[in-house]
Design a protein around this motif. Structure first.
Motif, PDB file in Angstrom:
ATOM      1  N   LEU A 190      18.211  -6.401  -1.771  1.00 23.66           N
ATOM      2  CA  LEU A 190      18.507  -7.417  -0.569  1.00 23.66           C
ATOM      3  C   LEU A 190      17.819  -7.155   0.626  1.00 23.66           C
ATOM      4  O   LEU A 190      17.312  -7.927   1.443  1.00 23.66           O
ATOM      5  N   LEU A 191      17.269  -5.764   0.843  1.00 25.30           N
ATOM      6  CA  LEU A 191      16.503  -5.389   1.926  1.00 25.30           C
ATOM      7  C   LEU A 191      14.875  -6.039   1.654  1.00 25.30           C
ATOM      8  O   LEU A 191      14.269  -6.913   2.630  1.00 25.30           O
ATOM      9  N   GLY A 192      14.612  -5.935   0.506  1.00 27.18           N
ATOM     10  CA  GLY A 192      13.476  -6.714   0.168  1.00 27.18           C
ATOM     11  C   GLY A 192      13.351  -8.300   0.090  1.00 27.18           C
ATOM     12  O   GLY A 192      12.223  -8.791   0.683  1.00 27.18           O
ATOM     13  N   MET A 193      14.509  -9.086   0.023  1.00 26.60           N
ATOM     14  CA  MET A 193      14.904 -10.308   0.037  1.00 26.60           C
ATOM     15  C   MET A 193      14.766 -10.702   1.608  1.00 26.60           C
ATOM     16  O   MET A 193      13.937 -11.632   1.860  1.00 26.60           O
ATOM     17  N   GLN A 194      15.161  -9.800   2.408  1.00 24.16           N
ATOM     18  CA  GLN A 194      15.320 -10.182   3.798  1.00 24.16           C
ATOM     19  C   GLN A 194      13.615  -9.921   4.262  1.00 24.16           C
ATOM     20  O   GLN A 194      13.229 -11.017   5.264  1.00 24.16           O
ATOM     21  N   TRP A 195      13.248  -9.053   4.009  1.00 31.27           N
ATOM     22  CA  TRP A 195      11.479  -9.242   4.555  1.00 31.27           C
ATOM     23  C   TRP A 195      10.749 -10.338   3.933  1.00 31.27           C
ATOM     24  O   TRP A 195      10.070 -10.641   4.680  1.00 31.27           O
ATOM     25  N   ALA A 196      10.847 -10.443   2.665  1.00 33.53           N
ATOM     26  CA  ALA A 196       9.915 -11.756   2.031  1.00 33.53           C
ATOM     27  C   ALA A 196      10.487 -12.959   3.000  1.00 33.53           C
ATOM     28  O   ALA A 196       9.822 -13.610   3.223  1.00 33.53           O
ATOM     29  N   GLU A 197      11.951 -13.173   3.381  1.00 33.36           N
ATOM     30  CA  GLU A 197      12.195 -14.384   4.065  1.00 33.36           C
ATOM     31  C   GLU A 197      11.738 -14.187   5.118  1.00 33.36           C
ATOM     32  O   GLU A 197      11.304 -15.163   6.061  1.00 33.36           O
ATOM     33  N   LYS A 198      11.613 -13.132   6.182  1.00 31.69           N
ATOM     34  CA  LYS A 198      11.157 -12.869   7.416  1.00 31.69           C
ATOM     35  C   LYS A 198       9.412 -13.014   7.448  1.00 31.69           C
ATOM     36  O   LYS A 198       9.152 -13.796   8.415  1.00 31.69           O
ATOM     37  N   TYR A 199       8.903 -12.735   6.427  1.00 26.37           N
ATOM     38  CA  TYR A 199       7.431 -13.122   6.452  1.00 26.37           C
ATOM     39  C   TYR A 199       7.100 -14.199   5.753  1.00 26.37           C
ATOM     40  O   TYR A 199       6.005 -14.398   5.236  1.00 26.37           O
ATOM     41  N   GLY A 255       0.934  -1.267  -0.267  1.00 24.45           N
ATOM     42  CA  GLY A 255       0.070   0.042  -0.055  1.00 24.45           C
ATOM     43  C   GLY A 255       0.853   1.269  -0.135  1.00 24.45           C
ATOM     44  O   GLY A 255       0.344   2.098  -0.616  1.00 24.45           O
ATOM     45  N   ARG A 256       2.029   1.273   0.702  1.00 23.13           N
ATOM     46  CA  ARG A 256       2.725   2.505   0.826  1.00 23.13           C
ATOM     47  C   ARG A 256       3.624   2.646  -0.634  1.00 23.13           C
ATOM     48  O   ARG A 256       3.978   3.679  -0.822  1.00 23.13           O
ATOM     49  N   MET A 257       3.483   1.925  -1.410  1.00 18.71           N
ATOM     50  CA  MET A 257       3.969   1.890  -2.880  1.00 18.71           C
ATOM     51  C   MET A 257       3.219   3.019  -3.367  1.00 18.71           C
ATOM     52  O   MET A 257       4.022   3.522  -4.386  1.00 18.71           O
ATOM     53  N   LYS A 258       2.042   2.946  -3.167  1.00 17.95           N
ATOM     54  CA  LYS A 258       1.267   4.209  -4.102  1.00 17.95           C
ATOM     55  C   LYS A 258       1.941   5.558  -3.806  1.00 17.95           C
ATOM     56  O   LYS A 258       1.697   6.237  -4.909  1.00 17.95           O
ATOM     57  N   TYR A 259       2.387   5.629  -2.758  1.00 17.11           N
ATOM     58  CA  TYR A 259       2.912   7.185  -2.163  1.00 17.11           C
ATOM     59  C   TYR A 259       4.651   7.334  -2.340  1.00 17.11           C
ATOM     60  O   TYR A 259       5.330   8.043  -2.065  1.00 17.11           O
ATOM     61  N   ARG A 260       5.068   6.074  -3.312  1.00 18.64           N
ATOM     62  CA  ARG A 260       6.567   6.208  -3.559  1.00 18.64           C
ATOM     63  C   ARG A 260       6.730   6.148  -5.171  1.00 18.64           C
ATOM     64  O   ARG A 260       5.811   5.731  -5.819  1.00 18.64           O
ATOM     65  N   VAL A 266      10.610   1.008  -0.058  1.00 23.55           N
ATOM     66  CA  VAL A 266       9.818   1.340   1.022  1.00 23.55           C
ATOM     67  C   VAL A 266      10.272   1.029   2.370  1.00 23.55           C
ATOM     68  O   VAL A 266       9.517   0.240   3.029  1.00 23.55           O
ATOM     69  N   PRO A 267      11.407   1.536   2.669  1.00 25.20           N
ATOM     70  CA  PRO A 267      11.934   1.021   4.232  1.00 25.20           C
ATOM     71  C   PRO A 267      11.221   1.967   5.262  1.00 25.20           C
ATOM     72  O   PRO A 267      10.719   2.918   5.055  1.00 25.20           O
ATOM     73  N   HIS A 268      10.969   1.237   6.254  1.00 24.55           N
ATOM     74  CA  HIS A 268      10.661   1.628   7.610  1.00 24.55           C
ATOM     75  C   HIS A 268      11.655   2.624   8.385  1.00 24.55           C
ATOM     76  O   HIS A 268      11.201   3.559   9.254  1.00 24.55           O
ATOM     77  N   GLU A 269      12.836   2.134   8.017  1.00 29.23           N
ATOM     78  CA  GLU A 269      13.730   3.029   8.750  1.00 29.23           C
ATOM     79  C   GLU A 269      14.993   3.219   7.758  1.00 29.23           C
ATOM     80  O   GLU A 269      15.296   2.433   6.745  1.00 29.23           O
ATOM     81  N   GLU A 270      16.151   4.256   7.803  1.00 32.71           N
ATOM     82  CA  GLU A 270      17.093   4.398   6.863  1.00 32.71           C
ATOM     83  C   GLU A 270      17.910   3.054   7.167  1.00 32.71           C
ATOM     84  O   GLU A 270      18.163   2.450   8.199  1.00 32.71           O
ATOM     85  N   THR A 271      18.777   2.478   5.965  1.00 32.68           N
ATOM     86  CA  THR A 271      19.550   1.359   5.930  1.00 32.68           C
ATOM     87  C   THR A 271      20.394   1.545   4.633  1.00 32.68           C
ATOM     88  O   THR A 271      20.294   2.357   4.159  1.00 32.68           O
ATOM     89  N   ASP A 272      21.550   0.766   4.932  1.00 31.13           N
ATOM     90  CA  ASP A 272      22.610   0.988   3.989  1.00 31.13           C
ATOM     91  C   ASP A 272      22.497   0.050   2.925  1.00 31.13           C
ATOM     92  O   ASP A 272      23.181  -0.178   2.107  1.00 31.13           O
TER      93      ASP A 272
END
Length: 511
Positions: A375-384, A315-320, A364-370
């Protein structure tokens, strides 16, 4: 008295004795009759037993005769079978003897032919030696020298033929693969109706008249400062008639500010306390709207079982936006393209559509990350709890990790298709020019290259080589080596055709 009693006893005894004699005689008669009857019965039983014995004997005799007859029949059948086998065996022996005689005759013929062939072979060897001697005398070379010269010539010819064959095979394979790939890609693009949408970092809030600008600014600018502090959006109030500019790189905050201004202007009560209350309500409304957008997107695409956090992220993608392209629209387009392409290739379209929708959730990160967004999206997908092939497709769509499933290259290709549409994204001119210069400079690393030109927006590289240093076979090899180097060292959309031109010029001047 006594005498009388004694006389009575005597008379009684005398009477009993007469009766006993009579009874004894009767018994004797009955015994005689019984003996006669017993003899008759014994004779009758004897006759019956004799008849039964005779009958049983006859039955046993008949059974024996039948058994003997049956045994004789079996013996006769066996004798017939043995006789037939014996006849067949005799016939087989005769056939074997005849074949043996034929084989002996053939052996004799073959031996005669072998002798003849040996004689001819010796004659040919003699002729060959004589011919070789004549050739050596004519050419002035020995047999070994001639062999070496011929082998070298054959090696050179084989190299050229092999290079030509490899080039032809590669061109045919590329042509076939290119045709099939173009067919799948074109079918996928044609079946997806996409819109061109460029997102900006500025929104325009329209007002009915310029008097409302004063209310929004407030006394000494209190209202506008409160709005900017609560929303994090810069509000530009200038001379533009009936319009206020909202400037912010975060589209969510910009949308919250726009809706809050609309509520404040519609209500008419604009003061700092009211601003904070309206902004807080608008934030909650936007969060609910984000969740609904994520659910509606998943339902529209037929994707089920997504984790609630992933739904909110969608849903947040709509505003990115990415390079000016709306991220949700881009992800929906990539999901549809992935499903179509997977169906064309015989893969699971549901898994491909799921990976295509989630491939950019790391933007669409919740907080700043390097971490890179892939890779961040892959980590979220594995987490969920997403499937391994979906996680790999998300992480590998920009080559950050190695691809391990057929879904991964599909997602990468569809992402490029969606981003390469005319009007889909903005492209910085400097990066485009730099890529063309890098493409040309890469060709100069090879010996014999005099000039290199990147044409057709970087989709073709024309390379000019010196005819004195580079042969036709070497030109084909240079073309192949340059294409491999471009493939391994550069990042580019689509494909690059490498054309090597070997030109020989003869120039004379008439004076």
């Amino acid at each position: 008295m006594v005498i009388t009693i004694i006389a009575a006893i005597i008379s009684l005894v005398a009477g009993l004795g007469g009766g006993f004699v009579l009874w004894q005689n009767t018994l004797k008669k009955k015994g005689v009759l019984l003996m006669a009857e017993s003899k008759k019965e014994a004779e009758q039983i004897k006759k019956d037993r004799i008849l039964e014995a005779k009958e049983r004997f006859l039955n046993l005799k008949e059974e024996h005769e039948r058994a003997v007859i049956k045994r004789d029949q079996k013996l006769a059948e066996r004798q017939n079978s043995f006789r037939e086998k014996d006849e067949r065996l005799k016939k087989s022996i005769q056939d074997y003897q005849r074949d043996h005689r034929d084989l002996e005759r053939e052996k004799e013929k073959i031996a005669n032919k072998q002798d003849s062939l040996n004689a001819k072979s010796r004659e040919l060897d003699n002729l060959k030696e004589k011919h070789i001697a004549d050739l050596e005398a004519l050419t002035g070379m020995t047999e070994e020298e001639a062999k070496e010269q011929m082998i070298q010539a054959l090696k050179d010819k084989a190299k050229l033929d092999a290079q030509a064959y490899i080039q032809t095979t590669l061109e045919e394979a590329k042509l076939t693969a290119s045709q099939e790939a173009k067919k799948v890609v074109i079918q996928s693009i044609q079946r997806v109706a996409a819109e061109s949408a460029i997102e900006n970092s500025v929104s325009v809030f329209n007002i009915e008249n310029d008097d409302i600008k004063g209310k929004i600014i407030g006394r000494e600018g209190r209202n506008i400062r409160a709005i900017e502090a609560a929303t994090g959006v810069e509000i530009v109030v200038d001379d533009t008639p009936e319009a206020i500019l909202l400037s912010c790189f975060d589209p969510v905050r910009r949308e919250i500010a726009r809706l809050s201004l609309h509520k404040l202007v519609s209500d008419g009560r604009i003061h700092p306390a009211r601003v904070e209350e309206v902004v807080e309500k608008t934030k909650r409304q936007i969060e609910e709207e984000i969740a609904q957008i994520g659910k509606r997107t998943a339902i529209d695409l037929g994707i089920h079982g997504l984790h609630p956090e992933l739904i909110k992220t969608i849903g947040r993608m709509k505003y990115r936006s990415s390079y000016g392209q709306n991220l949700l629209q881009h992800s929906r387009e990539v999901a549809n393209l992935c499903a179509i392409m997977a169906s064309e290739l015989g893969l699971d379209p549901k898994v491909a559509k799921r990976a295509g929708l989630l491939h950019d959730i790391g933007k669409v990160p919740h907080e700043e990350t390097d971490l890179p967004h892939a890779l961040l999206g892959m980590q979220w997908a594995e987490k969920y709890g997403e499937k391994p092939e979906v996680c790999n497709a998300i992480g590998a769509h920009h080559d950050e990790i190695e691809m391990t499933s057929m879904i991964s290259p599909i997602v990468q290709v569809c992402d490029a298709i969606s981003g390469a549409r005319p009007g889909a994204r903005r492209q910085i001119a400097e990066s485009y020019i730099k890529r063309l210069k890098d493409l040309e400079s890469l060709a100069y690393d090879f010996d014999g290259v005099t000039k290199a030109y990147a044409i057709q927006a970087g989709r073709e590289l024309r390379v000019m080589v010196e005819s004195e240093k580079v042969t036709d076979a070497m030109a084909a090899q240079i073309s192949y080596d340059i294409s491999q180097k471009i493939q391994t060292e550069m990042t580019y959309p689509g494909q690059v055709r490498v054309t090597v031109i070997r030109e020989l010029r003869a120039v004379n001047i008439a004076k």
